[in-house]
Design an enzyme around this catalytic site. Structure first.
Site, PDB file in Angstrom:
ATOM      1  N   GLY A  10      48.337 -31.977 -65.534  1.00 18.28           N
ATOM      2  CA  GLY A  10      49.416 -32.266 -66.493  1.00 18.28           C
ATOM      3  C   GLY A  10      48.838 -32.649 -67.842  1.00 18.28           C
ATOM      4  O   GLY A  10      48.198 -33.687 -67.985  1.00 18.28           O
ATOM      5  N   ALA A  11      49.045 -31.753 -68.828  1.00 25.99           N
ATOM      6  CA  ALA A  11      48.472 -31.979 -70.169  1.00 25.99           C
ATOM      7  C   ALA A  11      49.556 -32.423 -71.138  1.00 25.99           C
ATOM      8  O   ALA A  11      49.700 -31.882 -72.229  1.00 25.99           O
ATOM      9  CB  ALA A  11      47.811 -30.692 -70.660  1.00 25.99           C
ATOM     10  N   ASN A  92      55.348 -34.113 -65.034  1.00 27.44           N
ATOM     11  CA  ASN A  92      56.630 -34.718 -65.378  1.00 27.44           C
ATOM     12  C   ASN A  92      57.472 -35.010 -64.136  1.00 27.44           C
ATOM     13  O   ASN A  92      57.405 -34.286 -63.148  1.00 27.44           O
ATOM     14  CB  ASN A  92      57.399 -33.845 -66.377  1.00 27.44           C
ATOM     15  CG  ASN A  92      57.170 -32.373 -66.149  1.00 27.44           C
ATOM     16  OD1 ASN A  92      56.155 -31.972 -65.597  1.00 27.44           O
ATOM     17  ND2 ASN A  92      58.124 -31.567 -66.547  1.00 27.44           N
ATOM     18  N   THR A  93      58.257 -36.090 -64.218  1.00 24.28           N
ATOM     19  CA  THR A  93      59.161 -36.465 -63.124  1.00 24.28           C
ATOM     20  C   THR A  93      60.544 -36.684 -63.735  1.00 24.28           C
ATOM     21  O   THR A  93      61.009 -37.809 -63.853  1.00 24.28           O
ATOM     22  CB  THR A  93      58.694 -37.776 -62.456  1.00 24.28           C
ATOM     23  OG1 THR A  93      58.407 -38.737 -63.490  1.00 24.28           O
ATOM     24  CG2 THR A  93      57.476 -37.586 -61.607  1.00 24.28           C
ATOM     25  N   THR A 133      55.151 -41.888 -63.732  1.00 22.01           N
ATOM     26  CA  THR A 133      55.993 -42.975 -63.221  1.00 22.01           C
ATOM     27  C   THR A 133      56.788 -42.453 -62.035  1.00 22.01           C
ATOM     28  O   THR A 133      57.450 -41.427 -62.145  1.00 22.01           O
ATOM     29  CB  THR A 133      56.977 -43.440 -64.307  1.00 22.01           C
ATOM     30  OG1 THR A 133      56.216 -43.806 -65.431  1.00 22.01           O
ATOM     31  CG2 THR A 133      57.794 -44.611 -63.831  1.00 22.01           C
ATOM     32  N   GLU A 166      54.419 -44.176 -76.958  1.00 16.44           N
ATOM     33  CA  GLU A 166      54.112 -43.080 -77.871  1.00 16.44           C
ATOM     34  C   GLU A 166      54.076 -43.602 -79.306  1.00 16.44           C
ATOM     35  O   GLU A 166      54.808 -44.526 -79.665  1.00 16.44           O
ATOM     36  CB  GLU A 166      55.144 -41.977 -77.707  1.00 16.44           C
ATOM     37  CG  GLU A 166      54.961 -41.273 -76.380  1.00 16.44           C
ATOM     38  CD  GLU A 166      56.020 -40.227 -76.121  1.00 16.44           C
ATOM     39  OE1 GLU A 166      56.545 -39.647 -77.069  1.00 16.44           O
ATOM     40  OE2 GLU A 166      56.315 -40.004 -74.939  1.00 16.44           O
ATOM     41  N   LEU A 223      58.357 -49.492 -63.153  1.00 15.10           N
ATOM     42  CA  LEU A 223      59.807 -49.366 -63.350  1.00 15.10           C
ATOM     43  C   LEU A 223      60.371 -50.672 -63.912  1.00 15.10           C
ATOM     44  O   LEU A 223      61.238 -50.672 -64.786  1.00 15.10           O
ATOM     45  CB  LEU A 223      60.511 -49.060 -62.022  1.00 15.10           C
ATOM     46  CG  LEU A 223      60.246 -47.702 -61.380  1.00 15.10           C
ATOM     47  CD1 LEU A 223      61.093 -47.542 -60.125  1.00 15.10           C
ATOM     48  CD2 LEU A 223      60.574 -46.574 -62.342  1.00 15.10           C
ATOM     49  N   CYS A 278      61.088 -42.288 -70.943  1.00 12.38           N
ATOM     50  CA  CYS A 278      60.953 -43.234 -69.832  1.00 12.38           C
ATOM     51  C   CYS A 278      62.156 -44.121 -69.559  1.00 12.38           C
ATOM     52  O   CYS A 278      62.571 -44.254 -68.416  1.00 12.38           O
ATOM     53  CB  CYS A 278      59.747 -44.132 -70.078  1.00 12.38           C
ATOM     54  SG  CYS A 278      58.207 -43.269 -69.821  1.00 12.38           S
TER      55      CYS A 278
END
Ligand code: UDX
Ligand code: ADP
Length: 466
Positions: A10-11, A92-93, A133, A166, A223, A278
């Protein structure tokens, strides 16, 4: 065990900055970041550092230093898994958009695909680290897939949630408040795996800041941290509405309560609403977990944080419409900012998207300027909502890469992102070229109210009466 070869699957916004900093701080470790998205990998390999897929202050310099030295970007996932001692899963989730848990639960299909691929390829023992996450107890699902579909090799699963924000990712990675590592604290192998990861971070972070816990505490702490942060924003946003009605000023209230050392000053800026990949996703996930254990009061409690955030975004657009004499049909309204916060080109869940959608429903002509977000991204964000056709979105919303042109002839300017450059604009000249009366709706409390009023603007700020 000393880790010498890392693979990161995952980039994205998490995997790439994290691994770039690990590569910088640990020149003896070879790190390969892999992704199935070929164009993303090509962009990470681009010689033009302005073309990197993620904009983060300071990241381009680090990539320049380590890329080709001990950091590599590739689409050859199998090879990188095979060679690695330690594999980070940073895919990603997103929130599920189908089936059970739709709109709430985290979609773990990308995680599961990674686990299956690792199991298929691995010919030696590996440490697998959850960086994405994840809902609490995901590690047991990963372990089960690895053990049941693997080639008989041993896997240790660690949880090492990322707390970077970020826009400040590089600094957050170089000087984190803490690093959290969860693992199987009941076995020697688990302890050794945790130690291997602790040793990597210990190259630049003091041991007191590296916490080790059981794997469930680690998953749940991530979380919880996001839920608490988002709750602070929703709490101050709730107060902002009371301030507007009572004549209190939310900035003064924030300052006054933030000086209480038990409350602290951070995350108390009232805004048009929180965004980012998030907060909403993690709270929805928490709500889903609580409901699935029958903890309905707990679920309702956290859901309010999201509802308050939705209210804040809607309230902002409603105020624009009512202030502009109850109609914005055909009126040009300029958005300064589209990113979910400053210093990032990320727009996921940005308040700007919802505010724009509401105004487009009222047939406003929205003009957008953002210093970092590319044009296609803005249209993709809007089209994703499926409120109207892509052609309609294009005809109602225009994008301008010159802020002065974006503001010309508009009835109102809405500040959606707190980019520093907005503060230094020639507001007199902007005022001169706008329709009158000229309104500014400052969704970030960014501009100088007195100065703008002096110029002639009618200025509306979140959390202060006029
Ligand atoms: C967040 C967490 O901070 C980070 O630890 C986690 O790893 C990922 O989620 P991020 O989404 O990058 O990070 O940004 P953050 O700085 O937390 O801001 C989230 C949103 O809240 C932004 O839209 C921001 O503008 C808004 N915000 C933040 C406010 O409106 N007011 C504040 O006082 C702080
Ligand atoms: P985050 O903000 O969590 O980093 P992103 O969406 O920015 O999320 O990045 C996740 C990346 O993971 C994407 O570039 C996506 O292509 C990649 N990805 C998802 N599934 C896989 C997979 N099975 N193998 C390799 N890469 C994957």
């Amino acid at each position: 065990m000393k880790v010498k070869n890392i693979c990161c699957i995952g980039a994205g916004y998490v995997g790439s900055p994290t691994m770039a900093v690990v590569a910088k701080q640990c020149p003896y470790i070879k790190i390969t970041i892999v992704d199935i998205n070929e164009s993303r990998i090509a962009a990470w390999n681009s010689t033009d550092l302005n073309k990197l897929p993620v904009f983060e202050p300071g990241l381009d310099g680090i990539v320049k230093e380590v890329r080709g030295r001990n950091l590599f970007f590739s689409t050859n996932v199998d090879k990188a898994i095979d060679e690695a001692d330690m594999i980070f899963i940073s895919v990603n989730t997103p929130t599920k958009t189908y089936g059970k848990g739709k709109g709430m639960a985290a979609d773990l299909k990308y995680i599961e695909l990674c686990a299956r691929q690792i199991a298929k390829v691995a010919k030696q023992d590996k440490i697998v680290v959850e960086k994405s996450t994840l809902p609490v107890r995901t590690a047991s699902a990963i372990k089960s897939i690895l053990d049941n579909t693997g080639n008989g090799v041993q896997f240790q699963i660690l949880s090492n949630p990322e707390f970077l924000a970020e826009g400040t990712a590089v600094q957050d990675l170089l000087k984190p408040d803490r690093v959290l590592i969860g693992g199987d604290t009941s076995s020697k192998e688990g302890e050794l795996a945790m130690k291997a990861l602790v040793d990597i971070y210990a190259n630049w972070i003091s041991k007191e800041r590296i916490l080790t816990t059981n794997v469930w505490s680690s998953e749940l702490s991530k979380l919880t941290a996001n839920a608490f942060l988002a709750q602070r924003v929703s709490s101050i946003n709730a107060m902002s509405e009371i301030c507007e009605k009572t004549g209190a000023d939310v900035k003064e209230v924030s300052k006054a309560i933030g000086m209480d050392s038990r409350i602290g000053p951070k995350f108390l800026n009232a805004s048009v609403g929180f965004g980012g990949s998030c907060f909403q996703k993690d709270i929805l996930n928490l709500v889903y977990i609580a409901k699935s254990y029958g903890l309905n009061e707990v679920a309702d409690y956290w859901e309010q944080v999201i509802l308050m955030n939705e209210h804040q975004k809607n309230r902002f657009s409603d105020n624009i419409v009512s202030t502009l004499y109850n109609t914005v049909s055909g009126k040009k309204i300029t958005f300064l900012g589209w990113a979910f916060k400053k210093d990032t080109n990320d727009t996921r869940e940005s308040a700007a998207i919802k505010v724009a959608d509401n105004l487009l429903n009222e047939q406003a002509q929205v003009s957008v300027y953002d210093p970092k977000v590319p044009e296609e991204r803005i249209y993709t964000d809007l089209d994703y909502l499926n409120t109207r056709s892509s052609d309609e979105n294009k005809s109602l919303l225009t994008i301008n890469n010159d802020p002065y042109k974006a503001c010309k002839d508009s009835h109102a300017i809405a500040i959606l992102t707190e980019w520093d450059e907005f503060k230094n604009y020639d507001w007199k000249s902007i005022y001169k070229n706008m329709q009158k009366p000229a309104f500014v709706f400052d969704g970030r409390g960014l501009l100088n109210k007195e100065e703008l009023k002096e110029i002639g603007f009618i200025y509306y700020n979140i959390g202060t009466g006029n």
